[in-house]
Design a protein around this motif. Sequence first.
Motif, short mmCIF file in Angstrom:
data_model
loop_
_atom_site.label_atom_id
_atom_site.label_comp_id
_atom_site.label_asym_id
_atom_site.label_seq_id
_atom_site.Cartn_x
_atom_site.Cartn_y
_atom_site.Cartn_z
N HIS A 154 -3.51 6.42 3.44
CA HIS A 154 -2.23 7.14 3.36
C HIS A 154 -2.39 8.51 2.70
CE1 HIS A 154 -0.85 3.36 4.64
NE2 HIS A 154 -0.59 2.80 3.47
N ARG A 155 -3.60 9.00 2.58
CA ARG A 155 -3.84 10.28 1.89
C ARG A 155 -3.00 11.40 2.52
NH1 ARG A 155 -7.40 12.71 -1.34
NH2 ARG A 155 -8.57 10.77 -1.60
N GLN A 162 1.13 4.21 -2.85
CA GLN A 162 1.05 5.64 -2.51
C GLN A 162 2.22 6.39 -3.12
OE1 GLN A 162 -1.29 7.35 -0.98
NE2 GLN A 162 -0.24 9.30 -0.78
N ARG A 187 5.62 11.41 -2.00
CA ARG A 187 6.33 10.20 -2.40
C ARG A 187 7.45 9.85 -1.42
NH1 ARG A 187 10.67 9.78 -7.17
NH2 ARG A 187 11.92 10.46 -5.38
N TYR A 229 -4.21 1.68 1.25
CA TYR A 229 -3.74 2.78 0.40
C TYR A 229 -4.58 4.03 0.61
CZ TYR A 229 -3.36 5.30 -4.10
OH TYR A 229 -3.22 6.25 -5.07
N ARG A 256 0.27 11.87 2.04
CA ARG A 256 1.71 11.57 2.11
C ARG A 256 2.35 11.79 0.74
NH1 ARG A 256 3.25 9.16 6.78
NH2 ARG A 256 1.65 8.13 8.04
N SER A 268 0.83 -1.21 0.00
CA SER A 268 0.00 0.00 0.00
C SER A 268 0.86 1.26 0.00
CB SER A 268 -0.93 -0.01 1.22
OG SER A 268 -0.21 0.14 2.44
N TYR A 269 2.01 1.23 0.71
CA TYR A 269 2.91 2.39 0.69
C TYR A 269 3.60 2.52 -0.67
CZ TYR A 269 2.47 3.50 5.64
OH TYR A 269 1.98 3.90 6.85
N ALA A 313 6.06 8.39 1.82
CA ALA A 313 5.57 7.02 1.66
C ALA A 313 6.75 6.04 1.57
CB ALA A 313 4.69 6.91 0.41
N ASP A 364 -2.20 10.36 -3.86
CA ASP A 364 -3.40 10.16 -3.05
C ASP A 364 -4.44 9.34 -3.80
OD1 ASP A 364 -2.33 11.53 -0.98
OD2 ASP A 364 -3.35 13.41 -1.38
N TYR A 365 -5.16 8.52 -3.04
CA TYR A 365 -6.21 7.67 -3.61
C TYR A 365 -7.40 8.51 -4.05
CZ TYR A 365 -10.03 4.28 -3.76
OH TYR A 365 -11.12 3.53 -4.15
#
Length: 592
Positions: A192-193, A144, A197, A189, A195, A140-141, A200, A149-150
């Motif tokens: 982690h909004r 990201q 690069r 994922y 973050r 998931s990181y 992450a 962001d998702y």
Amino acid sequence: MFWIHRPRSCVSSTSARDSVLFSCGPYIFKYKTWQVKWKGKDLFDLVCRTLGLRETWFFGLQYTIKDTVAWLKMDKKVLDHDVPTEEPVTFHFLAKFYPENAEEELVQEITQHLFFLQVKKQILDEKIYCPPEASVLLASYAVQAKYGDYDPNVHKRGFLAQEELLPKRVINLYQMTPEMWEERITAWYAEHRGRARDEAEMEYLKIAQDLEMYGVNYFAIRNKKGTELLLGVDALGLHIYDPDNRLTPKISFPWNEIRNISYSDKEFTIKPLDKKIDVFKFNSSKLRVNKLILQLCIGNHDLFMRRRKADSLEVQQMKAQAREEKARKQMERQRLAREKQMREEAERTRDELERRLMQLKEEATMANEALMRSEETADLLAEKAQITEEEAKLLAQKAAEAEQEMQRIKATAIRTEEEKRLMEQKVLEAEMLALKMAEESERRAKEADQLKQDLQEARESERRAKQKLLEITSKSSYTQSMNSSTTALPTDLPSFNLISESLSFDFKDTDMKRLSMEIEKEKVEYMEKSKHLQEQLNELKTEIEALKLKERETALDILHNENASRGNSKHNTIKKLTLQSTKSRVAFFEEL
């Protein structure tokens, strides 16, 4: 990675090469010419300058000779190394030494990125064992870091179908479809909004550095009794493993307990810091392996001691620059976030105004339709009132004629009684007819009055409808003017071009103190987040446990589960082992 090509006219293995092709992760560069007298350091510095890398002490140029890896020596000419004779000769630019704490030691963003790429590849290639639940979190990181962001409107189902995110061992261990894995990766994922690069990738490394096989170089050795063992060399020290268990060391020797390391042919000698304790020795399979072990021991020991001293001036400058850059990026991200928020608010306002405009247009259309219906009704009522009025006049005329006929009949003399009776009867009928005519005339008159009243009300309703339409039209023009001004709002927002004047900062002591306090606060938040993260990992492990295929578990899976059930981790295992006396550990090694 370097490819060194010899010209076709050259026969000797020491002939000059005319081109160098370098590849490291996503970076590819080609150098047309280089000097025959270049040493390893010259070629290494060329790569570092190309990448803009200053933390050079972690990296090296690796090549393979006779199924054994070796590292390019900095003080030795490139052509004097025992490199393969076949074309092309390949050099891999890789991390040779690993940090104890990635967050504290890796300063440059490019250094963090190179470590992220290398560790990620090692986990996917299963050179580093990673449990299934941690593999999902690390994936998931990685997503990201690549996608940002998702966004559910952009990152729809199947967007990870072509990505290699999990080790094949993990995928084969569970009865789960790619869609099920993607669903679980995407769930993390989405959390982690916000973050960037580099953040992450650092989170990825902070989790990976706690894996048992992270940063460990393994070598097959034998002790005096000839027992086959594994020697592990990493940033913390030397570790002795059972060949079937690379996760949990049997013995550990931290670097601060080792005084001297040397080898003679295939025999390797380690002298403890305590001179009263005998040296312990082991044998490796090849002399070339002993050379590699000694290189790794010296480099890791130097870094181990360096970490426990004050930072050099160069490192202090790099860290100061990194803090300033981090603060600058943070401020830039905040400004961009504010701009994004303002744009979103402007778009929401625009959408609301457009919705209101459509609503007003619908109301105006309905008012127009109501007005048209009112006008039609008024015309009908007017026509009906006119007809009723004419009918009333006609009835009044008939009543007058009947009255005249009655008077005429009365004036006529009836000579006989029969004629008189008949005349009386006709008079009675005429009176009754006249009475009925009068009543009908009165009813028609009332009906005409009522129609006039209805016509007046209809005209009043028409007037009100016209008034409302006028109001709606004025509101619509106001809304359109507001909409046009709002739509133009984002173009008037402040721009964020990366100009030195607009992005220059004067970092004072107070700024540094505030930044230190923020870092301390982040550490506390990270501890709380780690606890929450562990709970999430346990939940995922419990969730997918029912789908596990026990018969596909590898030996490392079984060992990891046993360690987890006992509460053993990488750091507390090494800590327990180092609590034993050095003498007892040496004796235990000899008795294995």
